[in-house]
Motif scaffolding. Structure first.
Motif, PDB file in Angstrom:
ATOM      1  N   GLU A  46      65.957  92.742 100.042  1.00 19.62           N
ATOM      2  CA  GLU A  46      66.447  92.126  98.825  1.00 19.62           C
ATOM      3  C   GLU A  46      66.887  90.689  99.063  1.00 19.62           C
ATOM      4  OE1 GLU A  46      69.834  94.297  97.367  1.00 19.62           O
ATOM      5  OE2 GLU A  46      71.136  93.588  98.971  1.00 19.62           O
ATOM      6  N   PHE A  47      66.791  89.904  97.999  1.00 19.61           N
ATOM      7  CA  PHE A  47      67.164  88.501  98.032  1.00 19.61           C
ATOM      8  C   PHE A  47      68.679  88.353  98.159  1.00 19.61           C
ATOM      9  CE2 PHE A  47      67.227  84.113  97.092  1.00 19.61           C
ATOM     10  CZ  PHE A  47      68.225  83.897  96.151  1.00 19.61           C
ATOM     11  N   VAL A  48      69.102  87.369  98.956  1.00 22.43           N
ATOM     12  CA  VAL A  48      70.518  87.065  99.112  1.00 22.43           C
ATOM     13  C   VAL A  48      70.808  85.655  98.589  1.00 22.43           C
ATOM     14  CG1 VAL A  48      72.396  86.746 100.754  1.00 22.43           C
ATOM     15  CG2 VAL A  48      70.761  88.605 101.084  1.00 22.43           C
ATOM     16  N   ALA A  49      70.121  84.657  99.142  1.00 19.07           N
ATOM     17  CA  ALA A  49      70.389  83.271  98.757  1.00 19.07           C
ATOM     18  C   ALA A  49      69.197  82.402  99.132  1.00 19.07           C
ATOM     19  CB  ALA A  49      71.645  82.752  99.443  1.00 19.07           C
ATOM     20  N   ALA A  50      69.044  81.274  98.414  1.00 15.29           N
ATOM     21  CA  ALA A  50      67.949  80.353  98.693  1.00 15.29           C
ATOM     22  C   ALA A  50      68.405  78.918  98.489  1.00 15.29           C
ATOM     23  CB  ALA A  50      66.745  80.648  97.793  1.00 15.29           C
ATOM     24  N   ILE A  51      67.724  78.019  99.176  1.00 11.49           N
ATOM     25  CA  ILE A  51      68.014  76.592  99.062  1.00 11.49           C
ATOM     26  C   ILE A  51      66.714  75.834  99.208  1.00 11.49           C
ATOM     27  CG2 ILE A  51      68.441  76.309 101.541  1.00 11.49           C
ATOM     28  CD1 ILE A  51      70.703  74.328 100.770  1.00 11.49           C
ATOM     29  N   HIS A  52      66.625  74.716  98.483  1.00  8.40           N
ATOM     30  CA  HIS A  52      65.421  73.913  98.597  1.00  8.40           C
ATOM     31  C   HIS A  52      65.420  73.170  99.916  1.00  8.40           C
ATOM     32  CE1 HIS A  52      63.687  74.543  94.653  1.00  8.40           C
ATOM     33  NE2 HIS A  52      64.918  74.578  94.190  1.00  8.40           N
ATOM     34  N   TRP A  53      64.242  72.993 100.474  1.00  4.33           N
ATOM     35  CA  TRP A  53      64.084  72.296 101.747  1.00  4.33           C
ATOM     36  C   TRP A  53      63.947  70.802 101.520  1.00  4.33           C
ATOM     37  CZ3 TRP A  53      64.748  72.274 106.618  1.00  4.33           C
ATOM     38  CH2 TRP A  53      64.011  71.426 107.450  1.00  4.33           C
ATOM     39  N   VAL A  60      69.395  72.305  95.490  1.00  2.15           N
ATOM     40  CA  VAL A  60      69.959  73.339  94.605  1.00  2.15           C
ATOM     41  C   VAL A  60      69.942  74.691  95.314  1.00  2.15           C
ATOM     42  CG1 VAL A  60      69.537  74.628  92.479  1.00  2.15           C
ATOM     43  CG2 VAL A  60      69.343  72.148  92.502  1.00  2.15           C
ATOM     44  N   THR A  61      70.985  75.480  95.113  1.00  3.60           N
ATOM     45  CA  THR A  61      71.102  76.788  95.740  1.00  3.60           C
ATOM     46  C   THR A  61      71.068  77.901  94.701  1.00  3.60           C
ATOM     47  OG1 THR A  61      73.509  76.601  95.692  1.00  3.60           O
ATOM     48  CG2 THR A  61      72.391  75.901  97.705  1.00  3.60           C
ATOM     49  N   TYR A  62      70.668  79.076  95.157  1.00  3.49           N
ATOM     50  CA  TYR A  62      70.580  80.254  94.306  1.00  3.49           C
ATOM     51  C   TYR A  62      71.180  81.431  95.066  1.00  3.49           C
ATOM     52  CZ  TYR A  62      66.928  77.249  92.367  1.00  3.49           C
ATOM     53  OH  TYR A  62      66.221  76.188  91.844  1.00  3.49           O
ATOM     54  N   TYR A  63      71.838  82.325  94.332  1.00  2.00           N
ATOM     55  CA  TYR A  63      72.485  83.459  94.958  1.00  2.00           C
ATOM     56  C   TYR A  63      72.239  84.736  94.167  1.00  2.00           C
ATOM     57  CZ  TYR A  63      75.083  79.985  97.616  1.00  2.00           C
ATOM     58  OH  TYR A  63      75.427  78.949  98.432  1.00  2.00           O
ATOM     59  N   ALA A  64      72.165  85.841  94.897  1.00  2.89           N
ATOM     60  CA  ALA A  64      72.186  87.137  94.240  1.00  2.89           C
ATOM     61  C   ALA A  64      73.579  87.370  93.667  1.00  2.89           C
ATOM     62  CB  ALA A  64      71.849  88.234  95.250  1.00  2.89           C
ATOM     63  N   ASP A  65      73.649  88.080  92.566  1.00  2.00           N
ATOM     64  CA  ASP A  65      74.943  88.328  91.929  1.00  2.00           C
ATOM     65  C   ASP A  65      75.909  89.029  92.870  1.00  2.00           C
ATOM     66  OD1 ASP A  65      73.595  89.020  88.607  1.00  2.00           O
ATOM     67  OD2 ASP A  65      74.102  87.135  89.610  1.00  2.00           O
ATOM     68  N   SER A  66      75.399  89.880  93.726  1.00  2.00           N
ATOM     69  CA  SER A  66      76.254  90.677  94.614  1.00  2.00           C
ATOM     70  C   SER A  66      76.973  89.847  95.670  1.00  2.00           C
ATOM     71  CB  SER A  66      75.416  91.761  95.298  1.00  2.00           C
ATOM     72  OG  SER A  66      74.375  91.167  96.057  1.00  2.00           O
ATOM     73  N   VAL A  67      76.504  88.621  95.915  1.00  2.20           N
ATOM     74  CA  VAL A  67      77.125  87.802  96.959  1.00  2.20           C
ATOM     75  C   VAL A  67      77.706  86.509  96.404  1.00  2.20           C
ATOM     76  CG1 VAL A  67      75.499  88.729  98.633  1.00  2.20           C
ATOM     77  CG2 VAL A  67      75.057  86.488  97.599  1.00  2.20           C
ATOM     78  N   LYS A  68      77.483  86.239  95.131  1.00  2.42           N
ATOM     79  CA  LYS A  68      77.949  84.993  94.532  1.00  2.42           C
ATOM     80  C   LYS A  68      79.463  84.882  94.656  1.00  2.42           C
ATOM     81  CE  LYS A  68      75.378  84.012  91.126  1.00  2.42           C
ATOM     82  NZ  LYS A  68      74.735  83.991  89.791  1.00  2.42           N
ATOM     83  N   ARG A 107      55.599  76.082  95.293  1.00  2.82           N
ATOM     84  CA  ARG A 107      56.613  75.453  94.450  1.00  2.82           C
ATOM     85  C   ARG A 107      56.639  76.111  93.084  1.00  2.82           C
ATOM     86  NH1 ARG A 107      56.419  68.962  95.751  1.00  2.82           N
ATOM     87  NH2 ARG A 107      56.104  69.150  98.002  1.00  2.82           N
ATOM     88  N   ASP A 108      57.194  77.313  93.062  1.00  2.00           N
ATOM     89  CA  ASP A 108      57.395  77.957  91.769  1.00  2.00           C
ATOM     90  C   ASP A 108      58.836  78.451  91.712  1.00  2.00           C
ATOM     91  OD1 ASP A 108      55.492  80.802  92.957  1.00  2.00           O
ATOM     92  OD2 ASP A 108      57.614  80.394  93.173  1.00  2.00           O
ATOM     93  N   SER A 109      59.136  79.222  90.688  1.00  2.44           N
ATOM     94  CA  SER A 109      60.526  79.630  90.485  1.00  2.44           C
ATOM     95  C   SER A 109      60.838  81.010  91.040  1.00  2.44           C
ATOM     96  CB  SER A 109      60.859  79.591  88.992  1.00  2.44           C
ATOM     97  OG  SER A 109      59.985  80.449  88.285  1.00  2.44           O
ATOM     98  N   TYR A 110      59.901  81.616  91.762  1.00  2.00           N
ATOM     99  CA  TYR A 110      60.080  82.997  92.235  1.00  2.00           C
ATOM    100  C   TYR A 110      60.728  83.041  93.620  1.00  2.00           C
ATOM    101  CZ  TYR A 110      57.020  83.862  88.306  1.00  2.00           C
ATOM    102  OH  TYR A 110      56.471  83.902  87.048  1.00  2.00           O
ATOM    103  N   TYR A 111      61.837  82.358  93.740  1.00  2.00           N
ATOM    104  CA  TYR A 111      62.545  82.258  95.017  1.00  2.00           C
ATOM    105  C   TYR A 111      63.137  83.601  95.453  1.00  2.00           C
ATOM    106  CZ  TYR A 111      66.468  82.139  91.805  1.00  2.00           C
ATOM    107  OH  TYR A 111      67.348  82.431  90.812  1.00  2.00           O
ATOM    108  N   TYR A 112      63.266  84.545  94.532  1.00  2.00           N
ATOM    109  CA  TYR A 112      63.916  85.816  94.806  1.00  2.00           C
ATOM    110  C   TYR A 112      62.936  86.906  95.240  1.00  2.00           C
ATOM    111  CZ  TYR A 112      62.235  86.200  90.042  1.00  2.00           C
ATOM    112  OH  TYR A 112      61.455  86.171  88.929  1.00  2.00           O
ATOM    113  N   ARG A 113      61.670  86.603  95.237  1.00  2.00           N
ATOM    114  CA  ARG A 113      60.665  87.605  95.572  1.00  2.00           C
ATOM    115  C   ARG A 113      60.312  87.571  97.054  1.00  2.00           C
ATOM    116  NH1 ARG A 113      56.038  87.082  90.828  1.00  2.00           N
ATOM    117  NH2 ARG A 113      57.327  87.860  89.099  1.00  2.00           N
ATOM    118  N   VAL A 114      60.299  88.741  97.680  1.00  2.00           N
ATOM    119  CA  VAL A 114      59.882  88.848  99.078  1.00  2.00           C
ATOM    120  C   VAL A 114      58.473  88.300  99.244  1.00  2.00           C
ATOM    121  CG1 VAL A 114      59.312  90.475 100.923  1.00  2.00           C
ATOM    122  CG2 VAL A 114      61.397  90.796  99.563  1.00  2.00           C
ATOM    123  N   SER A 115      57.608  88.613  98.301  1.00  2.00           N
ATOM    124  CA  SER A 115      56.200  88.219  98.394  1.00  2.00           C
ATOM    125  C   SER A 115      55.982  86.716  98.265  1.00  2.00           C
ATOM    126  CB  SER A 115      55.381  88.948  97.331  1.00  2.00           C
ATOM    127  OG  SER A 115      55.860  88.631  96.040  1.00  2.00           O
TER     128      SER A 115
END
Length: 130
Positions: A46-53, A60-68, A107-115
């Motif tokens: 499962e996704f935890v967090a992401a950041i642009h390189w 910009v950073t993104y977080y799963a609700d469970s860890v925000k 470069r799309d918005s699917y930062y939360y997908r394993v695939s």
């Protein structure tokens, strides 16, 4: 060949903090986004967090609700290498999992997908006891 290497996992008690690190020893990655995922026994990754390189989208950073509010993803770079971090505070037993560093070029918005990710580290175990 991109190789991502995680470190910093361990065994802690609930409420403690831990910082995970991810590095690219071969300095090969120059993609779009980096992220942390986790996988607990019997569960899907499962996704935890992401950041642009490299300052894409201003880091910009993104977080799963469970860890925000408890976890913070960040990156640092020097002339010769870079590091991805995950600062984990107020850890809970349900945070117990193997944590993976991942990188991607798309470069799309699917930062939360394993695939969506092209490269993965070997994982580092985090165990939180109650």
């Amino acid at each position: 060949q991109v190789q991502l290497v995680e470190s910093g996992g361990g065994w802690v008690q609930a409420g403690d903090s831990l910082r995970l690190s991810c590095a690219d020893p071969g300095h090969s990655f120059s993609g779009y986004q980096l992220a942390w995922f986790r996988q607990a026994p019997g569960n899907e990754r499962e996704f935890v967090a992401a950041i642009h390189w490299n300052n894409y989208n201003g880091g910009v950073t993104y977080y799963a609700d469970s860890v925000k509010g408890r976890f913070t993803i960040s990156r640092d770079s020097t002339e010769n290498t870079w590091y991805l971090y995950l600062q984990m505070n107020s850890l809970k037993p349900e945070d117990t999992a193997v944590y993976y560093c991942a990188g991607r070029y798309e470069r799309d918005s699917y930062y939360y997908r394993v695939s969506s990710y092209d490269y993965w580290g070997q994982g580092t175990q985090v165990t939180v006891s109650s």
